[in-house]
Design an enzyme around this catalytic site. Structure first.
Site, mmCIF file in Angstrom:
data_model
loop_
_atom_site.group_PDB
_atom_site.id
_atom_site.type_symbol
_atom_site.label_atom_id
_atom_site.label_comp_id
_atom_site.label_asym_id
_atom_site.label_seq_id
_atom_site.Cartn_x
_atom_site.Cartn_y
_atom_site.Cartn_z
ATOM 1 N N GLU A 102 -0.350 -8.421 -3.079
ATOM 2 C CA GLU A 102 -1.476 -7.548 -3.445
ATOM 3 C C GLU A 102 -0.956 -6.116 -3.529
ATOM 4 O O GLU A 102 -0.361 -5.618 -2.574
ATOM 5 C CB GLU A 102 -2.578 -7.672 -2.394
ATOM 6 C CG GLU A 102 -3.720 -6.701 -2.531
ATOM 7 C CD GLU A 102 -4.656 -6.747 -1.326
ATOM 8 O OE1 GLU A 102 -5.287 -5.712 -1.031
ATOM 9 O OE2 GLU A 102 -4.751 -7.803 -0.668
ATOM 10 N N THR B 139 -7.686 -2.740 -2.863
ATOM 11 C CA THR B 139 -8.424 -1.481 -2.751
ATOM 12 C C THR B 139 -9.112 -1.149 -4.072
ATOM 13 O O THR B 139 -9.039 -0.025 -4.567
ATOM 14 C CB THR B 139 -7.510 -0.321 -2.284
ATOM 15 O OG1 THR B 139 -6.677 -0.779 -1.210
ATOM 16 C CG2 THR B 139 -8.330 0.850 -1.763
ATOM 17 N N GLY C 294 -4.857 -4.793 10.796
ATOM 18 C CA GLY C 294 -4.371 -4.796 12.167
ATOM 19 C C GLY C 294 -3.727 -6.090 12.619
ATOM 20 O O GLY C 294 -3.555 -6.312 13.820
ATOM 21 N N LYS D 80 -12.777 -11.340 2.202
ATOM 22 C CA LYS D 80 -11.747 -10.730 3.047
ATOM 23 C C LYS D 80 -12.421 -10.125 4.264
ATOM 24 O O LYS D 80 -13.182 -9.158 4.141
ATOM 25 C CB LYS D 80 -10.991 -9.639 2.279
ATOM 26 C CG LYS D 80 -9.920 -8.957 3.122
ATOM 27 C CD LYS D 80 -9.121 -7.945 2.327
ATOM 28 C CE LYS D 80 -9.749 -6.572 2.352
ATOM 29 N NZ LYS D 80 -8.812 -5.528 1.880
ATOM 30 N N ARG E 155 0.838 -1.197 0.000
ATOM 31 C CA ARG E 155 0.000 0.000 0.000
ATOM 32 C C ARG E 155 0.874 1.248 0.000
ATOM 33 O O ARG E 155 1.627 1.499 0.938
ATOM 34 C CB ARG E 155 -0.919 0.004 1.229
ATOM 35 C CG ARG E 155 -1.882 1.187 1.290
ATOM 36 C CD ARG E 155 -2.777 1.128 2.519
ATOM 37 N NE ARG E 155 -3.510 -0.108 2.593
ATOM 38 C CZ ARG E 155 -4.605 -0.390 1.880
ATOM 39 N NH1 ARG E 155 -5.071 0.518 1.030
ATOM 40 N NH2 ARG E 155 -5.212 -1.548 2.005
ATOM 41 N N GLY F 295 0.029 -5.806 6.010
ATOM 42 C CA GLY F 295 0.464 -4.530 5.451
ATOM 43 C C GLY F 295 1.717 -4.009 6.112
ATOM 44 O O GLY F 295 2.780 -4.634 6.058
ATOM 45 N N SER F 296 1.590 -2.875 6.799
ATOM 46 C CA SER F 296 2.765 -2.188 7.348
ATOM 47 C C SER F 296 3.475 -2.977 8.436
ATOM 48 O O SER F 296 4.665 -2.763 8.677
ATOM 49 C CB SER F 296 2.360 -0.814 7.892
ATOM 50 O OG SER F 296 1.350 -0.946 8.886
#
Length: 206
Positions: free
Chosen positions: A39, A68, A157, A128, A16, A177-178
């Site tokens: 992704e 997204t 999260g 999802k 992202r 993600g992050s």
């Protein structure tokens, strides 16, 4: 084949808004660490190019999907770029139908059993659960009772310490993600460090 690879993925990194100029190195580090499905979110800088270029290099070795995807226009743009699967943060039946009609596996975001069933009926190959951390692993375990025929991917999260609990509860894959694509490693161009971080995640979820 694509669906089977998705089911076998366990960890799906979500790229992202990663820096476009570092995108090749990021994907290479993920691959080196053992990742075989990624992704790329469509609001990322030059997302189309990241997808195209990743496919050129890793196309036969990795699945490259688009995330997204909020509109039919996003869906068309992602598929034109070569995205091999489509992921949305919410359920829009029009997007699900569009991707399904084009033969592209689609994974819409859901939050309730009703949305899960609607997504499945619209043609989603899996759903999802998002944001997963709000509902937790217990939700997956409970909902898999009556809706065992619907495959669940979880995103939102999730950390290296909690990922396995979602898989143990019945999720087929975890979107990361992050927490996985650490900004400090990317800022420092520490690709060996990123590959090792991937290895840690995969080891923790075995």
């Amino acid at each position: 084949m694509i669906i089977e690879k998705l089911k076998a993925a366990t960890i799906i990194p979500v790229l992202r808004k990663v820096p476009y100029e570092k995108s090749f190195e990021i994907v290479q580090a993920l691959y080196d660490g053992g990742i075989r499905v990624i992704e790329v979110t469509m609001e990322s800088d030059r997302a189309d190019l990241i997808i195209r270029e990743a496919l050129e290099v890793f196309g036969d070795k990795m699945l490259i999907g688009a995330g997204t995807v909020l509109t039919i226009e996003d869906c068309d743009r992602a598929i034109e770029a070569g995205a091999q699967f489509i992921v949305s943060p919410a359920l829009d039946e029009a997007v699900v139908t569009r991707a399904a009609e084009l033969g592209i596996p689609v994974i819409p975001g859901v939050f309730t059993p009703s949305e899960m069933l609607r997504a499945h009926q619209a043609g989603a190959v899996m759903v999802k659960l998002f944001p997963s951390s709000v509902l937790g692993p217990a939700f997956i375990k409970d909902v898999k009772g009556p809706l065992s025929h619907i495959e669940i991917m979880t995103t939102g999260g999730i950390t290296i310490d909690t990922a396995k609990s979602y898989l143990d509860a019945g999720a087929i894959a975890v979107g990361a993600g992050s927490a996985l694509l650490r900004k400090d490693l990317i800022a420092e161009s520490d690709w060996t460090g990123l590959a090792k971080e991937v290895e840690k995640w995969l080891e923790m979820t075995r």
